[in-house]
Scaffold this motif. Structure first.
Motif, PDB file in Angstrom:
ATOM      1  N   MET A   1      12.559   4.816  10.989  1.00 34.94           N
ATOM      2  CA  MET A   1      12.004   4.514  12.309  1.00 34.94           C
ATOM      3  C   MET A   1      10.530   4.874  12.350  1.00 34.94           C
ATOM      4  SD  MET A   1      13.225   5.992  16.010  1.00 34.94           S
ATOM      5  CE  MET A   1      12.338   5.563  17.492  1.00 34.94           C
ATOM      6  N   THR A   2       9.721   3.979  12.879  1.00 37.51           N
ATOM      7  CA  THR A   2       8.284   4.212  12.937  1.00 37.51           C
ATOM      8  C   THR A   2       7.967   5.402  13.826  1.00 37.51           C
ATOM      9  OG1 THR A   2       7.795   1.879  12.600  1.00 37.51           O
ATOM     10  CG2 THR A   2       6.058   3.216  13.578  1.00 37.51           C
ATOM     11  N   SER A   3       7.163   6.327  13.294  1.00 38.41           N
ATOM     12  CA  SER A   3       6.745   7.476  14.088  1.00 38.41           C
ATOM     13  C   SER A   3       5.229   7.522  14.257  1.00 38.41           C
ATOM     14  CB  SER A   3       7.223   8.781  13.443  1.00 38.41           C
ATOM     15  OG  SER A   3       6.645   8.932  12.145  1.00 38.41           O
ATOM     16  N   THR A   4       4.543   6.549  13.662  1.00 41.96           N
ATOM     17  CA  THR A   4       3.085   6.479  13.774  1.00 41.96           C
ATOM     18  C   THR A   4       2.679   5.118  14.317  1.00 41.96           C
ATOM     19  OG1 THR A   4       2.784   7.981  11.891  1.00 41.96           O
ATOM     20  CG2 THR A   4       0.901   6.623  12.527  1.00 41.96           C
ATOM     21  N   TYR A   5       1.875   5.159  15.367  1.00 37.06           N
ATOM     22  CA  TYR A   5       1.325   3.933  15.947  1.00 37.06           C
ATOM     23  C   TYR A   5      -0.183   4.077  16.058  1.00 37.06           C
ATOM     24  CZ  TYR A   5       6.125   2.948  17.448  1.00 37.06           C
ATOM     25  OH  TYR A   5       7.478   2.722  17.481  1.00 37.06           O
ATOM     26  N   LEU A   6      -0.880   3.004  15.776  1.00 38.20           N
ATOM     27  CA  LEU A   6      -2.316   2.964  16.001  1.00 38.20           C
ATOM     28  C   LEU A   6      -2.592   1.879  17.034  1.00 38.20           C
ATOM     29  CD1 LEU A   6      -5.134   4.036  15.112  1.00 38.20           C
ATOM     30  CD2 LEU A   6      -5.265   2.023  13.623  1.00 38.20           C
ATOM     31  N   LEU A   7      -2.945   2.305  18.249  1.00 38.38           N
ATOM     32  CA  LEU A   7      -3.343   1.355  19.277  1.00 38.38           C
ATOM     33  C   LEU A   7      -4.812   1.047  19.035  1.00 38.38           C
ATOM     34  CD1 LEU A   7      -0.808   2.935  20.402  1.00 38.38           C
ATOM     35  CD2 LEU A   7      -1.650   2.347  22.669  1.00 38.38           C
ATOM     36  N   ARG A   8      -5.067  -0.149  18.566  1.00 42.04           N
ATOM     37  CA  ARG A   8      -6.384  -0.465  18.010  1.00 42.04           C
ATOM     38  C   ARG A   8      -7.259  -1.251  18.981  1.00 42.04           C
ATOM     39  NH1 ARG A   8      -6.102  -4.101  12.839  1.00 42.04           N
ATOM     40  NH2 ARG A   8      -5.673  -5.658  14.461  1.00 42.04           N
TER      41      ARG A   8
ATOM     42  N   PRO B   1      -5.124   8.404   4.756  1.00 39.82           N
ATOM     43  CA  PRO B   1      -4.684   7.054   5.117  1.00 39.82           C
ATOM     44  C   PRO B   1      -3.473   7.093   6.025  1.00 39.82           C
ATOM     45  CG  PRO B   1      -4.053   7.581   2.858  1.00 39.82           C
ATOM     46  CD  PRO B   1      -4.954   8.687   3.323  1.00 39.82           C
ATOM     47  N   LEU B   2      -3.299   6.021   6.798  1.00 35.11           N
ATOM     48  CA  LEU B   2      -2.139   5.930   7.676  1.00 35.11           C
ATOM     49  C   LEU B   2      -0.871   5.879   6.844  1.00 35.11           C
ATOM     50  CD1 LEU B   2      -3.334   3.261  10.290  1.00 35.11           C
ATOM     51  CD2 LEU B   2      -3.260   5.747  10.564  1.00 35.11           C
ATOM     52  N   PRO B   3       0.221   6.449   7.333  1.00 34.68           N
ATOM     53  CA  PRO B   3       1.491   6.353   6.607  1.00 34.68           C
ATOM     54  C   PRO B   3       1.894   4.898   6.392  1.00 34.68           C
ATOM     55  CG  PRO B   3       1.636   7.948   8.392  1.00 34.68           C
ATOM     56  CD  PRO B   3       0.334   7.244   8.558  1.00 34.68           C
ATOM     57  N   ALA B   4       2.709   4.670   5.392  1.00 36.54           N
ATOM     58  CA  ALA B   4       3.105   3.305   5.055  1.00 36.54           C
ATOM     59  C   ALA B   4       3.864   2.625   6.181  1.00 36.54           C
ATOM     60  CB  ALA B   4       3.942   3.319   3.774  1.00 36.54           C
TER      61      ALA B   4
END
Length: 435
Positions: free
Chosen positions: A1-8, A48-51
């Motif tokens: 499950m995704t735990s990292t988000y980048l609101l760009r 770097p951002l996680p995969a």
């Protein structure tokens, strides 16, 4: 499950110490918390951002902290618009005297879930639920279960509405705390929703505040909105009985004097203003600007959808125009920036959650709202803060995150069977309001 988000690349507004437009920037969310805010974080981050990180394109959108509603009777979604033109006595008679006793536990669950989802749908990520539908023990389970199912951040304000037995009040409050809040919950906490001292007997008022102290619960109470004499008596009661040091949230401070408000500020207390419903029910001029001037942490609330809208946009608009419309121009210094602060970090301060939510400070819970600007009512708005406060609405709420979990995306609530819920709510509403 995704735990990292980048609101760009959104147009980012932070709110602490005051609402500020940061410009085009990214917001990085990791493990449910705000990790960083700044331009081009993907390339400038130390690591770097996680995969599994997901990039959310926020270009052409406004990104800001989620709204905090400091006073709402969430269970009332099933009796919406039941009293649009009434007064406070009519509300007490019709809603609390007739409609509330008709509720079953299923009605409480449906109304609370629908009300909490209404919050999330309109960008309210945190709500203080003043739950005075607690007529039977099973209603607490229905209320708490519904709040958890919605996924909102909530303070469950328990108001014992059973018989007049004060020992039963104490026992049931303790049971609810032990049964549902014994283990720390990342989203839900509990408060004592006290009827006293203005709306009940002195004996009950003393017992409510004593139980709250014994159980370590904060107090939220309706005080100051029932006329000048009642406000004076209520404040004197608290002072005479040494209760001011409990730092309560005072809802509807309309008739408190400047000295009263300064006393509240000195005691560590806070104020919740529900400007639209206060005006609609005839409680008196909102204390919005006077409370801020006295140095009281002040938040906003929708109060009841029985008599007013349940979105923060309507509440913010009411707060702005009613304060600026005070006689002799007394409120003309009140700005849209003041309103947005009250709807976010000010509300978090009022609810005792300023260390958790209400701003974009790294380390806080990632409670976020992404608003569209490509609608006819928002396009070409020159002031982003004014656009949020006076021009946006629920239709502009594109994406909502609570504790880093996406609960609304592309304008659609996620993880909820909304059609089935609305069908249940309609059935409940029809039975509850039948003559």
């Amino acid at each position: 499950m995704t735990s990292t988000y980048l609101l760009r690349d959104g147009l980012v507004i932070d709110t602490d110490p005051a609402p500020t437009v940061l410009g085009r920037a990214d917001v990085l969310v990791q493990d449910g918390r705000i990790a960083a805010v700044g331009p081009d974080l993907a390339s400038s981050a130390a690591a770097p951002l996680p995969a599994d990180a997901e990039v959310i394109d926020a270009s052409g959108r406004i990104v800001l902290p989620g709204f905090v509603d400091t006073h709402r009777h969430v269970w009332q979604a099933g009796i919406r618009a039941a009293l649009p033109d009434g007064t406070l006595p009519a509300y007490v008679e019709r809603v609390l005297g007739v409609l509330a006793p008709r509720h079953t536990a299923d009605d409480v669950y449906a109304g609370t879930l629908a009300g909490a989802l209404e919050c999330l749908d309109s960008g309210v990520t945190t709500v203080v639920d003043w739950s005075h539908i607690q007529l039977r023990p099973e209603y607490a389970e229905a209320s708490v279960s519904a709040l958890r199912a919605a996924g909102a951040r909530a303070v469950f304000g328990f108001c014992y509405f059973g018989d007049g037995d004060l020992d039963a009040l104490a026992a049931e409050t303790a049971r609810v705390r032990d049964a549902y809040f014994d283990v720390p919950d990342g989203l839900l906490t509990m408060a004592m929703a006290a009827l006293g001292p203005e709306l009940t007997s002195p004996e009950r008022a003393l017992r409510e505040w004593a139980v709250a102290r014994d159980l370590g619960l904060p107090v939220t109470t309706h005080m100051g909105g029932h006329g000048a004499e009642s406000a004076e008596r209520g404040m004197a009661f608290l002072v005479d009985h040494g209760l001011m040091d409990q730092g309560a949230m005072y809802v509807h401070a309309n008739h408190f004097t400047g000295d009263d408000l300064r006393r509240i500020a000195a005691s560590g207390g806070t104020v919740s203003v529900t400007p639209g419903v206060e005006a609609a029910l005839g409680l008196g001029p909102a204390a919005t600007g006077r409370s801020l001037a006295a140095g009281v942490p002040t938040g906003l609330g929708a109060d009841t959808v029985v008599s007013g809208p349940g979105d923060m946009f309507g509440v913010m608009g009411a707060a702005h125009v009613l304060e600026r419309g005070r006689p002799d121009g007394a409120g003309m210094g009140f700005t849209t920036s003041d309103v947005l602060r009250m709807a976010t970090i000010g509300g978090a301060e009022a609810a005792g959650l300023a260390g958790v939510t209400g701003s974009l400070a790294p380390g806080k819970q990632a409670d976020l709202v992404v608003l569209r600007t490509d609608t006819p009512g928002m396009a070409a708005a020159h002031d982003p803060i004014a656009a949020v406060v006076r021009y946006a609405g629920t239709r502009e709420v594109d994406t909502v995150l609570v504790a880093g979990r996406i609960v609304k995306r592309g304008g659609v609530l996620l993880g909820q069977d909304v059609p089935s819920l609305l069908a249940s709510l309609e059935s409940s509403a029809g039975r509850l309001t039948a003559a």
